[in-house]
Design a protein around this motif. Structure first.
Motif, mmCIF file in Angstrom:
data_model
loop_
_atom_site.group_PDB
_atom_site.id
_atom_site.type_symbol
_atom_site.label_atom_id
_atom_site.label_comp_id
_atom_site.label_asym_id
_atom_site.label_seq_id
_atom_site.Cartn_x
_atom_site.Cartn_y
_atom_site.Cartn_z
ATOM 1 N N GLU A 1 -14.887 9.052 3.433
ATOM 2 C CA GLU A 1 -15.150 10.221 4.283
ATOM 3 C C GLU A 1 -13.853 10.916 4.680
ATOM 4 O O GLU A 1 -13.810 12.147 4.781
ATOM 5 C CB GLU A 1 -15.908 9.783 5.535
ATOM 6 N N ARG A 2 -12.799 10.138 4.891
ATOM 7 C CA ARG A 2 -11.492 10.677 5.288
ATOM 8 C C ARG A 2 -10.450 10.393 4.213
ATOM 9 O O ARG A 2 -10.587 9.433 3.441
ATOM 10 C CB ARG A 2 -11.043 10.034 6.607
ATOM 11 N N ILE A 3 -9.418 11.218 4.174
ATOM 12 C CA ILE A 3 -8.348 11.011 3.192
ATOM 13 C C ILE A 3 -7.608 9.719 3.541
ATOM 14 O O ILE A 3 -7.180 9.520 4.678
ATOM 15 C CB ILE A 3 -7.365 12.196 3.187
ATOM 16 N N ARG A 4 -7.468 8.866 2.552
ATOM 17 C CA ARG A 4 -6.755 7.604 2.746
ATOM 18 C C ARG A 4 -5.502 7.600 1.889
ATOM 19 O O ARG A 4 -5.550 7.930 0.706
ATOM 20 C CB ARG A 4 -7.641 6.414 2.374
ATOM 21 N N ILE A 5 -4.365 7.252 2.494
ATOM 22 C CA ILE A 5 -3.098 7.165 1.769
ATOM 23 C C ILE A 5 -2.900 5.733 1.292
ATOM 24 O O ILE A 5 -3.156 4.776 2.031
ATOM 25 C CB ILE A 5 -1.916 7.605 2.656
ATOM 26 N N THR A 6 -2.473 5.576 0.048
ATOM 27 C CA THR A 6 -2.209 4.256 -0.513
ATOM 28 C C THR A 6 -0.713 4.068 -0.674
ATOM 29 O O THR A 6 0.056 5.039 -0.704
ATOM 30 C CB THR A 6 -2.917 4.069 -1.864
ATOM 31 N N TRP A 7 -0.295 2.802 -0.801
ATOM 32 C CA TRP A 7 1.132 2.469 -0.701
ATOM 33 C C TRP A 7 1.577 1.612 -1.895
ATOM 34 O O TRP A 7 1.815 0.426 -1.757
ATOM 35 C CB TRP A 7 1.403 1.739 0.613
ATOM 36 N N PRO A 8 1.706 2.222 -3.075
ATOM 37 C CA PRO A 8 2.091 1.442 -4.262
ATOM 38 C C PRO A 8 3.532 0.948 -4.249
ATOM 39 O O PRO A 8 3.894 0.083 -5.049
ATOM 40 C CB PRO A 8 1.863 2.422 -5.416
ATOM 41 N N HIS A 9 4.355 1.477 -3.346
ATOM 42 C CA HIS A 9 5.770 1.079 -3.294
ATOM 43 C C HIS A 9 6.124 0.632 -1.877
ATOM 44 O O HIS A 9 7.066 1.129 -1.261
ATOM 45 C CB HIS A 9 6.671 2.227 -3.749
ATOM 46 N N ALA A 10 5.350 -0.308 -1.361
ATOM 47 C CA ALA A 10 5.534 -0.785 0.006
ATOM 48 C C ALA A 10 6.788 -1.640 0.135
ATOM 49 O O ALA A 10 7.422 -2.012 -0.856
ATOM 50 C CB ALA A 10 4.310 -1.586 0.432
ATOM 51 N N CYS A 11 7.147 -1.963 1.369
ATOM 52 C CA CYS A 11 8.365 -2.723 1.659
ATOM 53 C C CYS A 11 8.325 -4.119 1.027
ATOM 54 O O CYS A 11 7.288 -4.770 1.011
ATOM 55 C CB CYS A 11 8.560 -2.883 3.169
ATOM 56 N N GLU A 12 9.459 -4.531 0.518
ATOM 57 C CA GLU A 12 9.670 -5.899 0.066
ATOM 58 C C GLU A 12 10.829 -6.474 0.865
ATOM 59 O O GLU A 12 11.678 -5.740 1.368
ATOM 60 C CB GLU A 12 9.986 -5.926 -1.436
ATOM 61 N N GLU A 13 10.873 -7.784 0.971
ATOM 62 C CA GLU A 13 11.972 -8.424 1.708
ATOM 63 C C GLU A 13 13.322 -7.946 1.177
ATOM 64 O O GLU A 13 13.477 -7.763 -0.017
ATOM 65 C CB GLU A 13 11.873 -9.946 1.573
ATOM 66 N N PRO A 14 14.296 -7.679 2.053
ATOM 67 C CA PRO A 14 14.320 -7.979 3.484
ATOM 68 C C PRO A 14 13.817 -6.845 4.385
ATOM 69 O O PRO A 14 13.929 -6.945 5.590
ATOM 70 C CB PRO A 14 15.812 -8.221 3.734
ATOM 71 N N CYS A 15 13.280 -5.764 3.824
ATOM 72 C CA CYS A 15 12.854 -4.639 4.659
ATOM 73 C C CYS A 15 11.526 -4.948 5.345
ATOM 74 O O CYS A 15 10.556 -5.360 4.707
ATOM 75 C CB CYS A 15 12.718 -3.362 3.829
ATOM 76 N N THR A 16 11.481 -4.722 6.653
ATOM 77 C CA THR A 16 10.263 -4.935 7.440
ATOM 78 C C THR A 16 9.948 -3.697 8.279
ATOM 79 O O THR A 16 9.334 -3.793 9.347
ATOM 80 C CB THR A 16 10.423 -6.160 8.365
ATOM 81 N N ASN A 17 10.374 -2.521 7.817
ATOM 82 C CA ASN A 17 10.250 -1.293 8.605
ATOM 83 C C ASN A 17 8.897 -0.599 8.459
ATOM 84 O O ASN A 17 8.674 0.429 9.091
ATOM 85 C CB ASN A 17 11.349 -0.299 8.221
ATOM 86 N N GLU A 18 8.016 -1.119 7.595
ATOM 87 C CA GLU A 18 6.741 -0.449 7.321
ATOM 88 C C GLU A 18 6.972 0.993 6.888
ATOM 89 O O GLU A 18 6.413 1.940 7.443
ATOM 90 C CB GLU A 18 5.824 -0.504 8.545
ATOM 91 N N CYS A 19 7.808 1.136 5.868
ATOM 92 C CA CYS A 19 8.237 2.461 5.406
ATOM 93 C C CYS A 19 7.124 3.251 4.736
ATOM 94 O O CYS A 19 7.162 4.478 4.707
ATOM 95 C CB CYS A 19 9.383 2.322 4.408
ATOM 96 N N GLN B 1 2.325 3.766 9.195
ATOM 97 C CA GLN B 1 1.226 3.922 10.144
ATOM 98 C C GLN B 1 0.993 5.396 10.477
ATOM 99 O O GLN B 1 -0.147 5.875 10.461
ATOM 100 C CB GLN B 1 1.528 3.143 11.429
ATOM 101 N N GLY B 2 2.086 6.105 10.775
ATOM 102 C CA GLY B 2 1.960 7.498 11.192
ATOM 103 C C GLY B 2 1.395 8.408 10.111
ATOM 104 O O GLY B 2 0.489 9.217 10.373
ATOM 105 N N VAL B 3 1.905 8.294 8.890
ATOM 106 C CA VAL B 3 1.417 9.141 7.798
ATOM 107 C C VAL B 3 -0.038 8.819 7.491
ATOM 108 O O VAL B 3 -0.858 9.717 7.254
ATOM 109 C CB VAL B 3 2.303 8.973 6.543
#
Length: 222
Positions: free
Chosen positions: A135-153, A55-57
């Motif tokens: 219009e704004r820079i958008r970050i994409t997440w090709p290596h997002a969390c998979e179970e059991p991680c739920t930290n929204e890394c 979220q922050g990045v």
């Protein structure tokens, strides 16, 4: 009667990029350079773990217009400094048959070009993506969390680490900050600097501090 010798686990390294391979945090440095309104609060919330990294990045880069694309890429590359001993460490890993992976919360538009001189295969570099089509820079997440991680890394380091079973691999993390905390908890050994040292002490993890990659090399040789 003979017994089979114990098979030694293969060593594998998961190395952070910002503040680890590079001497500074490239995301913070880039955002600070443009200094859009509200960026400091977002960074503080990430560091103090009040806001998930993903979220922050995402919020940080959404503060910048996509029209800055070429300028931002040039700025990010120009201000980065590779930590002493990195090239020699890559060669050391190759000589010792140690698998080396970059696990970065950084962004592709500066991670790939900065690592290109070191000959690391792209398939061994994990980082976040970028989209400048809006219009704004958008970050994409090709290596997002998979179970059991739920930290929204964002770029989930524990997901990558878990692909290398502890029964087969001696897993080692090299890092410095909040993006490395979760992975440090599940590996055999940590090379740490900055905030990660404090976390290793708090959790009583096996670790050694480092300043340069020469420090890590010398410790691994022992």
């Amino acid at each position: 009667m003979t017994t089979n010798p114990t098979t030694r686990r293969k060593r594998v390294i998961f190395c952070d990029f910002d503040g680890t391979i590079t001497a500074n945090d490239n995301i913070v440095a880039l955002i600070k350079h443009y200094s859009p309104d509200g960026w400091e609060v977002i960074v503080k919330d990430i560091i103090e773990e009040r806001k998930p990294i993903r979220q922050g990045v995402g919020e940080l880069f959404a503060l910048l217009p996509s029209s800055l694309r070429d300028e931002a890429i040039s700025q990010a590359i120009a201000q980065a400094q590779i930590r002493d001993g990195f090239a020699e460490f890559i060669q050391f890993c190759a000589d010792e048959d140690i698998e080396f992976y970059v696990t970065s919360g950084g962004i592709d538009f500066f991670v790939y070009p900065l690592l290109e001189p070191f000959g690391i295969p792209r398939e061994r570099i994990y980082c976040n993506g970028s989209d400048f089509s809006g219009e704004r820079i958008r970050i994409t997440w090709p290596h997002a969390c998979e179970e059991p991680c739920t930290n929204e890394c964002g770029m989930c380091k524990t997901t990558i680490v878990r692909r290398f079973p502890a029964s087969e691999y001696e897993r080692i993390v090299i890092g410095d900050s909040v993006t490395d905390f979760a992975a440090a908890k599940i590996v055999d050994f940590v090379y740490a600097r900055a905030q990660l040292i404090d976390k290793c002490k708090l959790l009583n993890l096996n670790y050694s501090p480092f300043t340069t990659f020469y420090d890590i090399m010398n410790h691994m040789k022992k």
